[in-house]
Scaffold this motif. Structure first.
Motif, PDB file in Angstrom:
ATOM      1  N   ALA A  97      -4.225   2.700  -2.160  1.00 59.95           N
ATOM      2  CA  ALA A  97      -4.683   3.686  -3.143  1.00 59.95           C
ATOM      3  C   ALA A  97      -4.330   3.264  -4.563  1.00 59.95           C
ATOM      4  O   ALA A  97      -4.554   4.016  -5.502  1.00 59.95           O
ATOM      5  CB  ALA A  97      -4.062   5.047  -2.838  1.00 59.95           C
ATOM      6  N   CYS A  98      -3.755   2.059  -4.708  1.00 63.13           N
ATOM      7  CA  CYS A  98      -3.390   1.601  -6.057  1.00 63.13           C
ATOM      8  C   CYS A  98      -4.101   0.294  -6.396  1.00 63.13           C
ATOM      9  O   CYS A  98      -3.862  -0.298  -7.439  1.00 63.13           O
ATOM     10  CB  CYS A  98      -1.878   1.449  -6.170  1.00 63.13           C
ATOM     11  N   GLY A  99      -4.957  -0.185  -5.484  1.00 64.87           N
ATOM     12  CA  GLY A  99      -5.747  -1.381  -5.779  1.00 64.87           C
ATOM     13  C   GLY A  99      -4.999  -2.689  -5.636  1.00 64.87           C
ATOM     14  O   GLY A  99      -5.460  -3.730  -6.115  1.00 64.87           O
ATOM     15  N   HIS A 100      -3.837  -2.682  -4.947  1.00 70.09           N
ATOM     16  CA  HIS A 100      -3.098  -3.935  -4.797  1.00 70.09           C
ATOM     17  C   HIS A 100      -3.869  -4.923  -3.903  1.00 70.09           C
ATOM     18  O   HIS A 100      -3.631  -6.129  -4.008  1.00 70.09           O
ATOM     19  CB  HIS A 100      -1.686  -3.665  -4.260  1.00 70.09           C
ATOM     20  N   ASP A 101      -4.789  -4.393  -3.080  1.00 66.36           N
ATOM     21  CA  ASP A 101      -5.690  -5.275  -2.324  1.00 66.36           C
ATOM     22  C   ASP A 101      -6.555  -6.082  -3.294  1.00 66.36           C
ATOM     23  O   ASP A 101      -6.766  -7.288  -3.105  1.00 66.36           O
ATOM     24  CB  ASP A 101      -6.564  -4.456  -1.353  1.00 66.36           C
ATOM     25  N   ALA A 160       6.416  -4.612  -1.994  1.00 67.75           N
ATOM     26  CA  ALA A 160       7.108  -3.378  -2.392  1.00 67.75           C
ATOM     27  C   ALA A 160       7.130  -3.084  -3.885  1.00 67.75           C
ATOM     28  O   ALA A 160       8.177  -2.765  -4.442  1.00 67.75           O
ATOM     29  CB  ALA A 160       8.541  -3.405  -1.839  1.00 67.75           C
ATOM     30  N   GLU A 161       5.959  -3.169  -4.520  1.00 63.65           N
ATOM     31  CA  GLU A 161       5.902  -2.799  -5.946  1.00 63.65           C
ATOM     32  C   GLU A 161       6.097  -1.303  -6.108  1.00 63.65           C
ATOM     33  O   GLU A 161       6.781  -0.858  -7.017  1.00 63.65           O
ATOM     34  CB  GLU A 161       4.550  -3.221  -6.545  1.00 63.65           C
ATOM     35  N   GLU A 162       5.491  -0.517  -5.208  1.00 60.18           N
ATOM     36  CA  GLU A 162       5.483   0.938  -5.378  1.00 60.18           C
ATOM     37  C   GLU A 162       6.879   1.551  -5.358  1.00 60.18           C
ATOM     38  O   GLU A 162       7.104   2.580  -5.976  1.00 60.18           O
ATOM     39  CB  GLU A 162       4.608   1.604  -4.304  1.00 60.18           C
ATOM     40  N   TRP A 163       7.792   0.952  -4.652  1.00 61.88           N
ATOM     41  CA  TRP A 163       9.148   1.486  -4.662  1.00 61.88           C
ATOM     42  C   TRP A 163       9.976   0.931  -5.802  1.00 61.88           C
ATOM     43  O   TRP A 163      11.141   1.269  -5.914  1.00 61.88           O
ATOM     44  CB  TRP A 163       9.970   1.022  -3.507  1.00 61.88           C
ATOM     45  N   LEU A 192      -5.663   6.392  -9.645  1.00 61.50           N
ATOM     46  CA  LEU A 192      -4.749   5.666  -8.764  1.00 61.50           C
ATOM     47  C   LEU A 192      -3.962   6.680  -7.936  1.00 61.50           C
ATOM     48  O   LEU A 192      -3.645   7.768  -8.396  1.00 61.50           O
ATOM     49  CB  LEU A 192      -3.778   4.817  -9.597  1.00 61.50           C
ATOM     50  N   HIS A 193      -3.630   6.323  -6.717  1.00 56.37           N
ATOM     51  CA  HIS A 193      -2.845   7.136  -5.771  1.00 56.37           C
ATOM     52  C   HIS A 193      -3.624   8.366  -5.297  1.00 56.37           C
ATOM     53  O   HIS A 193      -3.048   9.285  -4.753  1.00 56.37           O
ATOM     54  CB  HIS A 193      -1.479   7.553  -6.354  1.00 56.37           C
ATOM     55  N   ASN A 194      -4.941   8.374  -5.532  1.00 55.89           N
ATOM     56  CA  ASN A 194      -5.800   9.447  -5.033  1.00 55.89           C
ATOM     57  C   ASN A 194      -6.358   9.013  -3.679  1.00 55.89           C
ATOM     58  O   ASN A 194      -6.666   7.837  -3.476  1.00 55.89           O
ATOM     59  CB  ASN A 194      -6.934   9.670  -6.054  1.00 55.89           C
ATOM     60  N   ALA A 248       0.851  -1.196   0.000  1.00 52.81           N
ATOM     61  CA  ALA A 248       0.000   0.000   0.000  1.00 52.81           C
ATOM     62  C   ALA A 248       0.887   1.248   0.000  1.00 52.81           C
ATOM     63  O   ALA A 248       2.123   1.156  -0.051  1.00 52.81           O
ATOM     64  CB  ALA A 248      -0.911  -0.020   1.215  1.00 52.81           C
ATOM     65  N   LEU A 249       0.247   2.419   0.061  1.00 50.62           N
ATOM     66  CA  LEU A 249       0.959   3.703  -0.066  1.00 50.62           C
ATOM     67  C   LEU A 249       0.837   4.544   1.200  1.00 50.62           C
ATOM     68  O   LEU A 249      -0.111   4.389   1.972  1.00 50.62           O
ATOM     69  CB  LEU A 249       0.360   4.490  -1.230  1.00 50.62           C
ATOM     70  N   ARG A 250       1.773   5.484   1.364  1.00 53.11           N
ATOM     71  CA  ARG A 250       1.706   6.416   2.502  1.00 53.11           C
ATOM     72  C   ARG A 250       0.795   7.579   2.129  1.00 53.11           C
ATOM     73  O   ARG A 250       1.241   8.684   1.830  1.00 53.11           O
ATOM     74  CB  ARG A 250       3.116   6.905   2.866  1.00 53.11           C
TER      75      ARG A 250
HETATM   76 ZN   LIG Z   1       0.768   2.547  -7.507  1.00 52.38          ZN
END
Ligand SMILES: [Zn+2]
Ligand SMILES: [Zn+2]
Length: 390
Positions: A100-104, A134-137, A357-359, A79-81
């Motif tokens: 916020a990116c739907g990885h759930d 850690a996909e987002e990083w 995404l990321h909103n 997930a995201l911060r």
């Molecule tokens: Zn993302």
């Protein structure tokens, strides 16, 4: 084998998805999520479930028949911060962190596919269910590869998907070749001599030089690269040590560059160094450029794009699948797997009214869950030679 009731599966998946959504975890901290995934895979009766692959990654293995080919399906768990702005009952319970990116949703769709394929079979060979951290990083795929993913859990092909706001639910799109971009980051530090705002001629301040450099960097894409090569150079920050009546002796420019071929990324870096040095010399300051590569470009295999298209058309509404998507200047850690094994990454619609995404108001659309699960199952059955059960 008994066919799973799809309505019951969808309801069950909606429950998992909302549970994961309420408990988001940042990259490499997905302990609860990984435990949730591993427990479900064991409950479904997979042949092997390995935890702690590349930190918090999980790999499930399911074998049927005697075929010696293996196909991997991948989902991301992090997930995201971001602080969620939502009134739903499944909103984040971890302050400052959200899915916020739907990885759930991606994790849930792959779990659904594991349950479905374990119960129904319909293929001959091995399926690897890869849940990456850690996909987002852009670090999780490398961590799994460095932990021996390809040696310990070998596979011949890999498929992954991402939900896409703006695309109708149940719609699918992808393209052959370059689909998502590389991401490079840069930092340029200008050093001069700061001084009194009233006496700029007695020093070598860095703000005017930095402004000129920001403008000059715009010529990399517009004047140095071929129009046929899609690329972006974005300056995102300009920080100085100046204050109300003092000119800065230090200026720092930060930014982000996107491209689809390593040669273009290399040329952006080369031009940036030439322009930074030349601009700094013109303003009598020094420039120090740091350039790093964060994500590699995502290259889809043409034959596997065709295969994914056929599989999608079997499980989605007529006309809902397209392989004519435009290349996208966003980046995706899945690209790291494609550096080693051919595969295909696809987008699935999250609905036309979905926030981006990321909103902070984004939420995965549960109406898409079964579409993703059906696509995963269909591509496995198609590539591993079993009968398609819709
Ligand atoms: Zn993302
Ligand atoms: Zn994502």
């Amino acid at each position: 084998m008994a066919e799973l009731d799809r309505d019951v599966l969808k309801q069950e998946m909606t429950g998992w998805r909302r549970d994961l959504h309420a408990h988001p975890e940042f990259g490499f901290e997905e302990k609860r999520t990984a435990a949730f995934v591993a427990a479900k895979l064991r409950e479904f009766g997979l042949d092997d479930v390995a935890e702690g692959v590349g930190g918090t990654g999980v790999v499930g293995t399911l074998k049927r028949g005697s075929g010696n080919r293996a196909i991997a399906l991948r989902a991301d768990m992090d997930a995201l911060r971001i602080t969620e702005q939502s009134a739903t009952t499944h909103r984040s319970q971890n302050p400052g962190i959200m899915h916020a990116c739907g990885h759930d949703g991606h994790t849930t769709m792959l779990l659904g596919a594991a349950k479905l394929l374990a119960a129904e079979g319909g293929f001959d060979g091995t399926v690897r269910f890869i849940f990456q951290p850690a996909e987002e990083w852009g670090r999780g795929a490398l961590a799994m590869l460095d932990d021996g993913l390809l040696r310990r859990f070998p596979f011949d092909e890999i498929f992954g998907l991402h939900n896409m706001p703006g695309l109708p639910v149940g719609h699918f799109e992808t393209r052959a070749g370059p689909f998502m971009s590389a991401e490079d980051n840069f930092e340029i530090v200008l050093k001069g001599i700061g001084g009194h705002a009233a006496r700029p001629h007695s020093g070598n301040e860095t703000l005017v030089a930095a402004c000129a450099l920001v403008t000059n960097l715009q010529t990399i894409v517009s004047r140095r690269l071929s129009p046929a090569d899609i690329s972006v150079v974005s300056v995102t920050e300009l920080i100085t040590d100046g204050t109300r009546n003092a000119l800065p002796g230090l200026a720092c420019i930060l930014g982000d560059a996107r491209s689809f071929r390593p040669e273009v990324s290399a040329e952006i870096e080369r031009q940036m160094r030439v322009i930074a040095a030349g601009t700094a010399a013109a303003y009598n300051v020094t420039a120090d450029v740091t350039y790093s590569r964060e994500f590699v470009p995502l290259q889809n295999d043409a034959d596997l794009v065709d295969a994914a298209f056929v599989a999608a058309r079997r499980v989605l509404a007529y006309g809902a699948a397209s392989i004519a998507a435009e290349p996208m200047t966003a980046s995706e850690d899945f690209a790291r797997f494609l550096d080693h094994v051919p595969g295909c990454f696809v987008f699935l619609g999250n609905g036309e009214t979905s926030p981006p995404l990321h909103n902070s108001s984004y939420d995965f659309n549960d109406d898409g869950l079964l579409h993703g699960t059906n696509f995963h199952a269909a591509i496995v059955r198609q590539r591993l030679g079993g009968a398609i059960v819709k």
